[in-house]
Write a protein that holds these residues in place. Structure first.
Motif, PDB file in Angstrom:
ATOM      1  N   ILE A 107       0.860  -1.188   0.000  1.00 46.94           N
ATOM      2  CA  ILE A 107       0.000   0.000   0.000  1.00 46.94           C
ATOM      3  C   ILE A 107       0.895   1.237   0.000  1.00 46.94           C
ATOM      4  O   ILE A 107       1.623   1.478   0.959  1.00 46.94           O
ATOM      5  CB  ILE A 107      -0.926   0.018   1.226  1.00 46.94           C
ATOM      6  CG1 ILE A 107      -1.777  -1.253   1.276  1.00 46.94           C
ATOM      7  CG2 ILE A 107      -1.824   1.253   1.207  1.00 46.94           C
ATOM      8  CD1 ILE A 107      -2.652  -1.357   2.509  1.00 46.94           C
ATOM      9  N   PRO A 108       0.871   2.038  -1.053  1.00 44.59           N
ATOM     10  CA  PRO A 108       1.716   3.242  -1.106  1.00 44.59           C
ATOM     11  C   PRO A 108       1.386   4.201   0.029  1.00 44.59           C
ATOM     12  O   PRO A 108       0.289   4.180   0.590  1.00 44.59           O
ATOM     13  CB  PRO A 108       1.378   3.853  -2.468  1.00 44.59           C
ATOM     14  CG  PRO A 108       0.767   2.740  -3.262  1.00 44.59           C
ATOM     15  CD  PRO A 108       0.079   1.859  -2.269  1.00 44.59           C
ATOM     16  N   LEU A 109       2.335   5.059   0.345  1.00 43.72           N
ATOM     17  CA  LEU A 109       2.148   5.974   1.469  1.00 43.72           C
ATOM     18  C   LEU A 109       0.994   6.943   1.236  1.00 43.72           C
ATOM     19  O   LEU A 109       0.316   7.337   2.192  1.00 43.72           O
ATOM     20  CB  LEU A 109       3.442   6.751   1.731  1.00 43.72           C
ATOM     21  CG  LEU A 109       4.633   5.920   2.232  1.00 43.72           C
ATOM     22  CD1 LEU A 109       5.830   6.816   2.495  1.00 43.72           C
ATOM     23  CD2 LEU A 109       4.275   5.131   3.484  1.00 43.72           C
ATOM     24  N   TYR A 110       0.736   7.349   0.000  1.00 50.28           N
ATOM     25  CA  TYR A 110      -0.360   8.290  -0.221  1.00 50.28           C
ATOM     26  C   TYR A 110      -1.708   7.637   0.084  1.00 50.28           C
ATOM     27  O   TYR A 110      -2.643   8.299   0.535  1.00 50.28           O
ATOM     28  CB  TYR A 110      -0.323   8.859  -1.640  1.00 50.28           C
ATOM     29  CG  TYR A 110      -0.843   7.950  -2.728  1.00 50.28           C
ATOM     30  CD1 TYR A 110      -2.190   7.967  -3.094  1.00 50.28           C
ATOM     31  CD2 TYR A 110       0.009   7.082  -3.395  1.00 50.28           C
ATOM     32  CE1 TYR A 110      -2.667   7.135  -4.100  1.00 50.28           C
ATOM     33  CE2 TYR A 110      -0.458   6.246  -4.398  1.00 50.28           C
ATOM     34  CZ  TYR A 110      -1.794   6.278  -4.745  1.00 50.28           C
ATOM     35  OH  TYR A 110      -2.269   5.445  -5.736  1.00 50.28           O
ATOM     36  N   ARG A 111      -1.814   6.325  -0.132  1.00 54.00           N
ATOM     37  CA  ARG A 111      -3.052   5.636   0.235  1.00 54.00           C
ATOM     38  C   ARG A 111      -3.140   5.462   1.747  1.00 54.00           C
ATOM     39  O   ARG A 111      -4.217   5.574   2.339  1.00 54.00           O
ATOM     40  CB  ARG A 111      -3.118   4.271  -0.453  1.00 54.00           C
ATOM     41  CG  ARG A 111      -3.257   4.339  -1.968  1.00 54.00           C
ATOM     42  CD  ARG A 111      -3.435   2.959  -2.546  1.00 54.00           C
ATOM     43  NE  ARG A 111      -3.328   2.954  -3.994  1.00 54.00           N
ATOM     44  CZ  ARG A 111      -3.261   1.863  -4.745  1.00 54.00           C
ATOM     45  NH1 ARG A 111      -3.275   0.671  -4.171  1.00 54.00           N
ATOM     46  NH2 ARG A 111      -3.165   1.943  -6.059  1.00 54.00           N
ATOM     47  N   GLN A 112      -2.003   5.182   2.373  1.00 56.42           N
ATOM     48  CA  GLN A 112      -2.011   5.067   3.829  1.00 56.42           C
ATOM     49  C   GLN A 112      -2.392   6.397   4.469  1.00 56.42           C
ATOM     50  O   GLN A 112      -3.058   6.419   5.514  1.00 56.42           O
ATOM     51  CB  GLN A 112      -0.627   4.618   4.320  1.00 56.42           C
ATOM     52  CG  GLN A 112      -0.241   3.211   3.905  1.00 56.42           C
ATOM     53  CD  GLN A 112       0.965   2.724   4.674  1.00 56.42           C
ATOM     54  OE1 GLN A 112       1.001   2.785   5.902  1.00 56.42           O
ATOM     55  NE2 GLN A 112       1.968   2.243   3.948  1.00 56.42           N
ATOM     56  N   GLU A 113      -1.959   7.485   3.867  1.00 57.90           N
ATOM     57  CA  GLU A 113      -2.325   8.809   4.386  1.00 57.90           C
ATOM     58  C   GLU A 113      -3.836   8.953   4.450  1.00 57.90           C
ATOM     59  O   GLU A 113      -4.397   9.410   5.463  1.00 57.90           O
ATOM     60  CB  GLU A 113      -1.718   9.882   3.480  1.00 57.90           C
ATOM     61  CG  GLU A 113      -2.016  11.303   3.907  1.00 57.90           C
ATOM     62  CD  GLU A 113      -1.411  12.307   2.940  1.00 57.90           C
ATOM     63  OE1 GLU A 113      -1.338  13.500   3.319  1.00 57.90           O
ATOM     64  OE2 GLU A 113      -1.020  11.934   1.814  1.00 57.90           O
ATOM     65  N   ALA A 114      -4.530   8.553   3.394  1.00 59.54           N
ATOM     66  CA  ALA A 114      -5.992   8.653   3.363  1.00 59.54           C
ATOM     67  C   ALA A 114      -6.626   7.666   4.337  1.00 59.54           C
ATOM     68  O   ALA A 114      -7.624   7.986   4.999  1.00 59.54           O
ATOM     69  CB  ALA A 114      -6.495   8.395   1.945  1.00 59.54           C
ATOM     70  N   MET A 115      -6.063   6.473   4.456  1.00 62.21           N
ATOM     71  CA  MET A 115      -6.635   5.462   5.347  1.00 62.21           C
ATOM     72  C   MET A 115      -6.519   5.885   6.813  1.00 62.21           C
ATOM     73  O   MET A 115      -7.453   5.719   7.596  1.00 62.21           O
ATOM     74  CB  MET A 115      -5.938   4.122   5.109  1.00 62.21           C
ATOM     75  CG  MET A 115      -6.208   3.529   3.730  1.00 62.21           C
ATOM     76  SD  MET A 115      -5.103   2.153   3.307  1.00 62.21           S
ATOM     77  CE  MET A 115      -5.639   0.918   4.486  1.00 62.21           C
ATOM     78  N   LEU A 116      -5.361   6.429   7.198  1.00 65.14           N
ATOM     79  CA  LEU A 116      -5.183   6.858   8.580  1.00 65.14           C
ATOM     80  C   LEU A 116      -6.047   8.068   8.898  1.00 65.14           C
ATOM     81  O   LEU A 116      -6.495   8.242  10.043  1.00 65.14           O
ATOM     82  CB  LEU A 116      -3.712   7.165   8.847  1.00 65.14           C
ATOM     83  CG  LEU A 116      -2.773   5.955   8.902  1.00 65.14           C
ATOM     84  CD1 LEU A 116      -1.323   6.400   9.059  1.00 65.14           C
ATOM     85  CD2 LEU A 116      -3.157   5.019  10.035  1.00 65.14           C
ATOM     86  N   ALA A 117      -6.292   8.915   7.897  1.00 66.60           N
ATOM     87  CA  ALA A 117      -7.122  10.103   8.129  1.00 66.60           C
ATOM     88  C   ALA A 117      -8.539   9.724   8.535  1.00 66.60           C
ATOM     89  O   ALA A 117      -9.215  10.475   9.253  1.00 66.60           O
ATOM     90  CB  ALA A 117      -7.141  10.972   6.876  1.00 66.60           C
TER      91      ALA A 117
END
Length: 394
Positions: free
Chosen positions: A74-84
Motif C-alpha cells: 500500500i503506497p504511502l499516499y493511500r495510507q495517508e488517506a486510510m489513517l485520516a
C-alpha cells in the motif's frame, strides 16, 4: 398447547465481525524531583527509548506503516488517506521519514543477515527490476534492480539494491562465498563466476533451476507442439518425487534421488539429444530453443540429483517466492522516488522477508526490535534479528 421448561438447553450462534483499527494517544508522564535544600538541580525520570526521538509516533504505528507498504504493497499516499479516517492526520512526507528512520535502525540487522547468508553454504540468487526516478534524468524513470540472495537452510533472505543488471552485484557476493549457488540461466551469473580467481571459483558449485527449463517446454506445448509433451512427462515425474521428499532429511532425499530421479533424468537427456538431432525440430522454434536451453545447462540442472546434494532444491522457486512482495509492490508504487532511497527497500524487504521464512509475526517482531535498536550500540544492534526473535520462549 404443550408445556415449556426453562433451562433445558441453549442455542449458540457465532459470527466473525470487524471493527476498524483505532489510533490511540499514549501519554508518558515522568515526575520531576527536586532537592528540598536545593542541593542539586531538579531531576526527571529517564524517558523510555523511543524509535524516533521527538516525533509524536509510537512503535506500533511505525510498524503498521512499514508492513502496509512492504508487505501489503500500500503506497504511502493511500495510507495517508486510510489513517485520516481514523482521526489524526499524518502526511505521506512524515511517514516517509518514519520509513527512512526505521530502515536506518534495521540496517545493522540486515548486515547481520548478510553475514549469515554468506556463510550458509547453499544460496539461491535472483534479481528483479524496479523503476526509479533519477534526478540526472529529469522527467524520466530509469531501471534499477533488487538482487536477492536466499539461504534456504537457516531461512534468511537478503536484498541488494543496484542500478545495474550487470554481473557486478553477483560478483561482489561471490567473492567471499563458498558452496552451492543456484540461479536461473541469466548469463550475468556465469560471467561473474568466470571472473573469480581460480581458487575461489573452485569452491563454488553452480546449480541451475529446473523450473526455468520446464517453462520452455510448457511454452512449446501451449503453442501447439505436441512433441513437448514427453519432456513435460519426465519433468512431472521428477517433481512428483520431490513432492514426496519435501519433508525428508537431506541424506534421505539424496538417496531417493539416486535411486529414482536418475531413472527419469537419463532417458530425458537421451530424448533431448535425439530432439536436437531431429531435422524437423527447427533450432529457432520454441521447442528447439527449450531443448537447447536444457542441454547447454544439463550438468547444472541435474546437480541437485548428484550424491551429496540432498540439501539442494530442484529449482530456485523459493527465492522467487521471496521476491513476490516487491513484485506486487512495484505495480502499486510504479517507481522508487530516488536512487539514494533504494537501500531502504532492500533493508526492509530483507528483514520482513526473513521474518516470513522464520514464521514469526512481522508486526510483533518490529514492535520488539525497533525500540531495542533505538537504544542499541553498533555492537549490540546485530543481536535483534528475526532469528533471535524466533528463538525467544513464547
Amino acid at each position: 398447547m404443550g408445556q415449556f421448561y426453562a433451562g433445558v438447553d441453549k442455542e449458540v450462534t457465532e459470527e466473525v465481525d470487524y471493527r476498524p483499527g483505532q489510533l490511540f494517544r499514549r501519554r508518558i508522564i515522568r515526575p520531576v524531583y527536586a532537592s528540598a535544600g536545593h542541593a542539586c538541580t531538579p531531576r526527571v525520570a529517564v524517558l523510555p527509548a523511543r524509535v524516533i526521538p521527538g516525533a509524536q509516533v509510537g512503535t506500533g504505528l511505525i510498524a503498521h506503516v512499514l508492513l502496509s507498504k512492504y508487505v501489503d504493497a500500500i503506497p504511502l499516499y493511500r495510507q495517508e488517506a486510510m489513517l485520516a479516517r481514523l482521526g489524526p492526520a499524518f502526511t505521506r512526507q512524515a511517514m516517509g521519514q518514519w520509513v527512512e528512520h526505521a530502515a536506518g535502525l534495521l540496517r545493522p540487522v540486515c548486515q547481520e543477515l548478510q553475514g549469515i547468508v554468506g556463510q550458509a553454504g547453499y544460496v539461491q540468487g535472483d534479481e528483479t527490476p524496479h523503476r526509479v526516478l533519477d534526478p540526472a534524468r529529469p522527467g524520466a524513470a530509469r531501471e534499477a534492480w533488487l538482487w536477492t540472495f536466499l539461504a534456504p537452510g537457516p531461512g534468511v533472505v537478503v536484498f541488494d539494491f543496484q542500478l545495474t543488471r550487470s554481473h557486478e552485484p553477483a560478483l561482489a557476493f561471490l567473492r567471499n562465498y563458498r558452496g552451492v549457488f543456484q540461479t536461473d540461466g541469466f548469463t550475468g551469473y556465469d560471467k561473474a563466476l568466470r571472473l573469480l580467481p581460480g581458487d575461489v571459483r573452485a569452491g563454488i558449485v553452480h546449480a541451475h533451476c529446473m523450473a526455468h527449463c520446464r517453462r520452455g517446454f510448457v511454452a512449446a506445448l501451449e503453442a501447439g507442439d505436441e512433441r513437448a509433451a514427453p519432456f513435460l512427462a519426465y519433468l512431472g515425474a521428477l517433481y512428483q518425487i520431490e513432492a514426496e521428499l519435501r519433508e525428508a532429511p537431506p541424506e534421505e532425499r539424496a538417496k531417493a534421488r539416486a535411486s529414482r530421479s536418475l531413472n527419469w533424468l537419463l532417458p530425458m537427456e537421451v530424448a533431448m539429444k535425439n530432439a536436437a538431432a531431429d531435422l524437423t525440430i527447427l533450432p529457432q522454434s520454441i521447442l528447439g530453443k527449450a531443448v537447447r536451453y536444457a542441454l547447454e545447462r544439463w550438468p547444472q540442472l541435474t546437480q541437485y540429483a548428484q550424491p551429496g546434494y540432498g540439501h539442494v532444491h530442484i529449482d530456485s522457486n523459493a527465492v522467487e517466492n521471496c521476491i513476490r512482495p516487491s513484485a506486487v509492490a512495484k505495480k502499486n508504487f510504479l517507481f522508487i522516488g530516488h536512487p539514494d532511497a533504494g537501500w531502504r527497500s532492500a533493508v526492509i524487504y530483507s528483514v520482513l522477508g526473513t521474518c516470513k521464512l522464520q514464521k514469526v509475526n512481522e508486526w510483533s517482531y518490529l514492535c520488539w526490535a525497533l525500540p531495542r535498536l533505538a537504544s542499541a550500540t553498533n555492537r549490540t544492534a546485530a543481536q535483534f534479528t528475526p532469528l533471535r526473535f524466533a528463538a525467544l520462549p513464547r
